[in-house]
Scaffold this motif. Sequence first.
Motif, short mmCIF file in Angstrom:
data_model
loop_
_atom_site.label_atom_id
_atom_site.label_comp_id
_atom_site.label_asym_id
_atom_site.label_seq_id
_atom_site.Cartn_x
_atom_site.Cartn_y
_atom_site.Cartn_z
N THR A 96 -17.28 34.34 -10.58
CA THR A 96 -17.58 33.04 -11.19
C THR A 96 -18.52 33.28 -12.37
O THR A 96 -19.23 34.28 -12.41
N ARG A 134 -14.96 17.03 -5.73
CA ARG A 134 -15.34 17.32 -4.34
C ARG A 134 -16.85 17.47 -4.21
O ARG A 134 -17.39 18.58 -4.24
N GLY A 191 -19.94 25.22 5.97
CA GLY A 191 -19.42 24.39 4.89
C GLY A 191 -20.22 23.12 4.65
O GLY A 191 -19.88 22.33 3.76
N SER A 192 -21.31 22.92 5.39
CA SER A 192 -22.08 21.68 5.23
C SER A 192 -22.92 21.69 3.95
O SER A 192 -23.43 20.66 3.55
N GLY A 193 -23.08 22.87 3.32
CA GLY A 193 -23.80 22.92 2.04
C GLY A 193 -25.12 23.68 2.10
O GLY A 193 -25.90 23.65 1.15
N ARG A 234 -28.61 28.41 -3.59
CA ARG A 234 -28.10 28.71 -4.94
C ARG A 234 -28.74 27.79 -5.97
O ARG A 234 -29.00 28.19 -7.10
N GLN A 237 -27.66 37.41 3.68
CA GLN A 237 -26.91 37.61 4.94
C GLN A 237 -26.49 39.05 5.09
O GLN A 237 -26.64 39.64 6.13
P1 ATP Z 1 -21.75 28.71 6.04
O1 ATP Z 1 -22.56 28.29 7.23
O2 ATP Z 1 -20.33 28.99 6.40
O3 ATP Z 1 -22.37 29.79 5.22
P2 ATP Z 1 -22.68 26.62 4.23
O4 ATP Z 1 -23.15 25.41 4.95
O5 ATP Z 1 -23.71 27.55 3.72
O6 ATP Z 1 -21.61 27.39 5.11
P3 ATP Z 1 -21.86 26.41 1.44
O7 ATP Z 1 -21.66 27.86 1.19
O8 ATP Z 1 -23.06 25.75 0.87
O9 ATP Z 1 -21.78 26.09 3.02
O10 ATP Z 1 -20.55 25.67 0.93
C1 ATP Z 1 -20.42 24.26 0.95
C2 ATP Z 1 -19.04 23.90 0.45
O11 ATP Z 1 -18.93 24.26 -0.92
C3 ATP Z 1 -17.91 24.60 1.18
O12 ATP Z 1 -16.90 23.66 1.43
C4 ATP Z 1 -17.45 25.65 0.20
O13 ATP Z 1 -16.06 25.85 0.32
C5 ATP Z 1 -17.77 25.05 -1.13
N1 ATP Z 1 -18.10 26.10 -2.12
C6 ATP Z 1 -19.00 27.08 -1.98
N2 ATP Z 1 -19.08 27.85 -3.08
C7 ATP Z 1 -18.17 27.34 -3.95
C8 ATP Z 1 -17.76 27.68 -5.29
N3 ATP Z 1 -18.31 28.71 -5.95
N4 ATP Z 1 -16.79 26.94 -5.85
C9 ATP Z 1 -16.23 25.90 -5.21
N5 ATP Z 1 -16.58 25.52 -3.95
C10 ATP Z 1 -17.53 26.22 -3.33
#
Ligand code: ATP
Length: 302
Positions: free
Chosen positions: A34, A67, A90-92, A98, A135
Motif C-alpha cells: 500500500t 466501507r 476486524g472490529s478496527g 495505525r 504481533q
Molecule cells: P484482528 O483482531 O483480526 O487483528 P482488528 O480488529 O485489528 O482485527 P483491523 O486490522 O483494524 O481489525 O481491520 C478492520 C477492518 O479494516 C477489517 O475489516 C479489515 O479488513 C479492514 N482493513 C484493514 N486494513 C485495510 C487496508 N489496508 N485496506 C482496506 N481495508 C483494510
Amino acid sequence: LIQLYIPLNFLGVLYREIRQALTDIERMFGLMGTHREVADAPTAGALARGPAEVRFEQVGFAYDPSRPILHAVDFCIPAGATVAVVGHSGSGKSTLARLLFRFYDVQQGAVRINGQDIRQLTQDSLRAAIGIVPQDTVLFNDTLFYNIQYGRPEASREEVEAAARAAQLQDFIARLPDGWQTRVGERGLKLSGGEKQRVAIARTLLKNPDILIFDEATSALDSKTEKAIQAQLDAAARGRTTLIIAHRLSTVMNADEIIVLDQGHILERGSHAELLARGGAYAQMWALQLEERAAEEEQTAA
Ligand code: ATP
C-alpha cells in the motif's frame, strides 16, 4: 579505488538499514503493497518528548469511503496510563494503532498528543516518540545483538545488555553456544513466538519511547509464556502511555481502561471489574476464554 569503496559501502549499509526499517514497520502494520498517504504539513512542528496524553477525539475512518471502519471513537489515555482495546477480529483495533502512528489520517475528528493534532506534527518526531511491539516481529538475518541494538543503533553494549535483561532474555542468550553472536532470522536460529516478542520488547525498551503500542500476538501461547510476556509488558509499560491491542483478556486485566470495540463502535468501556459486573459483551468474552483455558489445561494434563 578504496576511496570510492568506502562511501559506496557506507551507502550500501545505509540503504540496507533504511530498507529493513521500512520493511519492519510496514510488515508490522500489514502495509506491504500500500502507498503512503500522509505528508508533513508545511507548518508541522516537532513533538516535544516527555509524558504524553493520547486522545482519540470522535475519530471516524475508512480505508475505502464505501466501507467505514471506525465511527466516532472517543477515548483518552492519560500520560503514563494503559488502555487496552478488545473486540472481534476486524472490529478496527489495529486500525487505531495505525492512526496513532499516522500511517493514515483520520477523516473525522482528530488524534491528539498533549492536545496537539498529530497532523500538525512532523512524522519523524511522532514516530520517534512511539515504540511498537508488533504481533510478529521481523528478525533480520544477523546476530541477536544486532537485532536488539536495532531499537537504537547508537546504543552502547551495556545499554543493549540492560534492555535484554529487562526483557528477560539473558538466560536464553547465555544458553546459546554463540551467545550474543548467534545468527537469528530466516537463515539462522528460528526463535519461538515468545522469544521473538521478547526481542521486540528489548528493542522497544532500548528506543525508550514515551508512547508504547503493544499489538498482542493472536496465536495461542502456553500459559507459562503468556505469564512471562505479561510480566515483561508490565515492565515495558511502566511510566509510558500504553495502548494494548489485545486478543487475550488476561493481558488487559490490569489496564486502567478497557475499550470493547464492535464494528468500529465503542460498545463498552471500563475497568476489568466494572465490565465483569456489567455482565455484557466483555463478561461473555471473559467467560468464553476461561472455558477455553480450562479445556486447554485438561488436554495438556491428559
Ligand atoms: P484482528 O483482531 O483480526 O487483528 P482488528 O480488529 O485489528 O482485527 P483491523 O486490522 O483494524 O481489525 O481491520 C478492520 C477492518 O479494516 C477489517 O475489516 C479489515 O479488513 C479492514 N482493513 C484493514 N486494513 C485495510 C487496508 N489496508 N485496506 C482496506 N481495508 C483494510
